[in-house]
Write a protein that holds these residues in place. Structure first.
Motif: not given
Ligand SMILES: *[C@@H]1O[C@H](CO)[C@@H](O)[C@H](O)[C@H]1NC(C)=O
Ligand SMILES: *[C@@H]1O[C@H](CO)[C@@H](O)[C@H](O)[C@H]1NC(C)=O
Ligand SMILES: *[C@@H]1O[C@H](CO)[C@@H](O)[C@H](O)[C@H]1NC(C)=O
Ligand SMILES: *[C@@H]1O[C@H](CO)[C@@H](O)[C@H](O)[C@H]1NC(C)=O
Ligand SMILES: *[C@@H]1O[C@H](CO)[C@@H](O)[C@H](O)[C@H]1NC(C)=O
Ligand SMILES: *[C@@H]1O[C@H](CO)[C@@H](O)[C@H](O)[C@H]1NC(C)=O
Ligand SMILES: *[C@@H]1O[C@H](CO)[C@@H](O)[C@H](O)[C@H]1NC(C)=O
Ligand SMILES: *[C@@H]1O[C@H](CO)[C@@H](O)[C@H](O)[C@H]1NC(C)=O
Ligand SMILES: *[C@@H]1O[C@H](CO)[C@@H](O)[C@H](O)[C@H]1NC(C)=O
Ligand SMILES: *[C@@H]1O[C@H](CO)[C@@H](O)[C@H](O)[C@H]1NC(C)=O
Length: 452
Positions: A159-160, A183, A156-157, A135, A132, A187, A162, A138
């Motif tokens: 997903l950040e 989800s 699911s993280e 993330n 995870s 995102k 962007s 970024s």
């Protein structure tokens, strides 16, 4: 005397040259210490193992990463690229690098927080979960974890991230629940490329996927998808390539999908599509590749295929097609690949032009065919009853109601409702089939744009 002067001169000259090159190379040395050691620790945390990469040209790119004076600048290491102004590592390409071992969120890989482009595809991470801490990266716009023995649920993280534009998680042992996919779509709205090939999704395609409105390339190949293709796919206005190879879109209820103003590539082989090949396929003047292999198609091969003058590859093998191979196909001069094996075709094989180049492998499993390259000679009974061009076959196809109403789907005994075409998006000449749901002019424009 003269000779020693020349030697002296040469010596001085060479010394200057050496000093010059030393200065020139040391001036580019701005690798940051913390990133330097993060890369080295990442290297140390994994073993080199030839069998960890599948690509035959794979080799360990990290071998020459080391502390020695002459290679202390990590920006000059293989696979590493730094920003020229800041010196931060912004790209790391360790694909096919024979890396073997487990990886988790404590890996120093995740200290490289300026990374924009990361590929560790085609290595063996020994069934690790996707950490995870990914993330932390970024700034990533491109992430490729394909074919690297990752397993478990996609976190699911993730997903950040962007800024992500391209995400390739294909060919691992990953699972993604329908809600996870939804989800992810909420995102990662900048995604242009999404490859989830072989990710176990085991559900229908969620409507929410169409939130990814920037998407150009979507592969959901072998994802155990079932049910219907959602009508909201029509919202994916930028989609050029849709690969649905080997799923279970079969036995389903009638569901027409309007795909207006959109251009899609679909690889439809290895599904359970039924019905006839619509004669109107001939509208697709730009068609290069058509692969309908391994479905349940019935009826004849439309003679109108002969007007697809740029067709390079036609694979209709392993269906239930009947009748003769239309002689009109001889007009297809660019045709380099042709396979109608394992059908119920009969009569003479067309002769001349490209057809003189296909071997008997193209016709196997059709005992009713005759003529070169098969050893079976044609007799009187093999002559086709009527040589008329019959371009109206399949006229009951859904295209009767017009171009924009391109439909995917079928029900019991329903006709094959897809306009098929092909475009090659990658230089690899992969075979995909394209659905055109827009006027031809627009297709041409889009093509032109991609070429530029
Ligand atoms: C090399 O990797 C393979 C799997 O890719 C693994 O089965 C094997 O045990 C590894 N060998 C060593 C010496 O680690
Ligand atoms: C690979 O995974 C297995 C099982 O989780 C573990 O026992 C083994 O130590 C791992 N090998 C490496 C090199 O990480
Ligand atoms: C993460 O990996 C490191 C090195 O492989 C190991 O020492 C550590 O125990 C692992 N941590 C977790 C939480 O699994
Ligand atoms: C990732 O970020 C978290 C919080 O920003 C930080 O605590 C952690 O140390 C970072 N991990 C790595 C490996 O850099
Ligand atoms: C990911 O890496 C693999 C192996 O290097 C490559 O074949 C594939 O095209 C890459 N995917 C993307 C989306 O660039
Ligand atoms: C795929 O996922 C489904 C549902 O989560 C599960 O039942 C099935 O065992 C999985 N298949 C594989 C090969 O992992
Ligand atoms: C995503 O799609 C869902 C369902 O289609 C919709 O309700 C939601 O508003 C969309 N979200 C965004 C951010 O577009
Ligand atoms: C068509 O697709 C099948 C798989 O469904 C594949 O085996 C075959 O090679 C493809 N045909 C061509 C010409 O690539
Ligand atoms: C044609 O298709 C059949 C069945 O899909 C396959 O076995 C055969 O190898 C193919 N022939 C060629 C020349 O690709
Ligand atoms: C196909 O061609 C090969 C070699 O040209 C020949 O040996 C073989 O008998 C042929 N098979 C048929 C069914 O015609």
């Amino acid at each position: 005397m003269g000779l020693s002067l020349i030697s002296l001169f040469t010596f001085v000259f060479l010394s200057f040259l050496l000093i010059f090159f030393h200065l020139a190379s040391s001036r580019q040395s701005f690798c940051h210490d913390n990133e330097h050691s993060a890369l080295l620790q990442f290297k140390e945390s994994l073993a080199i193992n030839k069998s960890a990469s599948g690509d035959p040209s794979a080799y360990p790119k990290t071998t020459h990463w080391n502390l020695e004076e002459d290679s202390s600048d990590c920006c000059s290491w293989e696979g590493v690229k730094c920003n020229e102004d800041t010196g931060y590592v912004i790209e790391l390409d360790l694909s096919s690098s024979c890396l073997y071992g487990s990886i988790n969120s404590t890996s120093t890989l995740f200290n490289l927080v300026h990374l924009q482009w990361l590929s560790i595809a085609d290595n063996d991470f020994n069934g690790s979960k996707i950490p995870s801490a990914i993330n932390n990266l970024s700034e990533l716009s491109h992430l490729n974890l394909s074919f690297s023995v990752f397993s478990g649920q996609i976190p699911s993280e993730m997903l950040e991230l962007s800024k992500l534009e391209s995400l390739d998680l294909s060919r691992n042992w990953l699972q993604l629940q329908q809600r996870g996919l939804e989800s992810l779509a909420e995102k990662l709205t900048n995604l242009k490329v999404l490859d989830l090939g072989s990710v176990n999704i085991s559900s229908s395609i969620p409507h929410g996927l169409t939130n990814l409105s920037a998407l150009e390339f979507l592969s959901l190949k072998s994802c155990k998808l079932e049910g219907i293709i959602p009508s909201s796919f029509g919202n994916l206005n930028n989609l050029i390539h849709l690969d649905l190879y080997e799923n279970n879109f079969g036995g389903i209820k009638i569901e027409y999908v309007k795909i207006s103003n959109m251009l899609v590539c679909i690889c439809l082989s290895n599904n359970r599509f039924e019905g006839e090949i619509p004669a109107s396929v001939s509208i697709l003047k730009g068609l290069r590749y058509l692969n309908l292999s391994n479905n349940n198609l019935i009826g004849g091969i439309p003679s109108s295929l002969g007007s697809l003058t740029v067709l390079e590859s036609l694979d209709l093998s392993s269906n239930n097609l009947l009748g003769e191979i239309p002689p009109q196909l001889v007009k297809l001069t660019p045709l380099a690949f042709f396979n109608v094996s394992c059908n119920h075709l009969t009569g003479p094989i067309p002769q001349g032009a490209q057809f003189d180049t296909f071997s008997n492998m193209s016709y196997e499993g059709n005992p009713g065919l005759c003529g070169r390259p098969l050893s079976r000679k044609c007799g009187d009974s093999d002559l086709p009853p009527n040589e008329d061009d019959d371009d109206d076959e399949g006229s009951e196809s859904p295209f009767a109601f017009g171009w924009k109403e391109v439909a995917i789907g079928y029900a019991s005994g329903m006709i094959f409702g897809v306009v098929l075409g092909h475009i090659f998006l990658t230089r690899k000449y992969e075979l995909f089939v394209k659905i055109f749901g827009m006027p031809l002019k627009r297709i041409e424009r889009k093509r032109g744009r991609r070429r530029n």
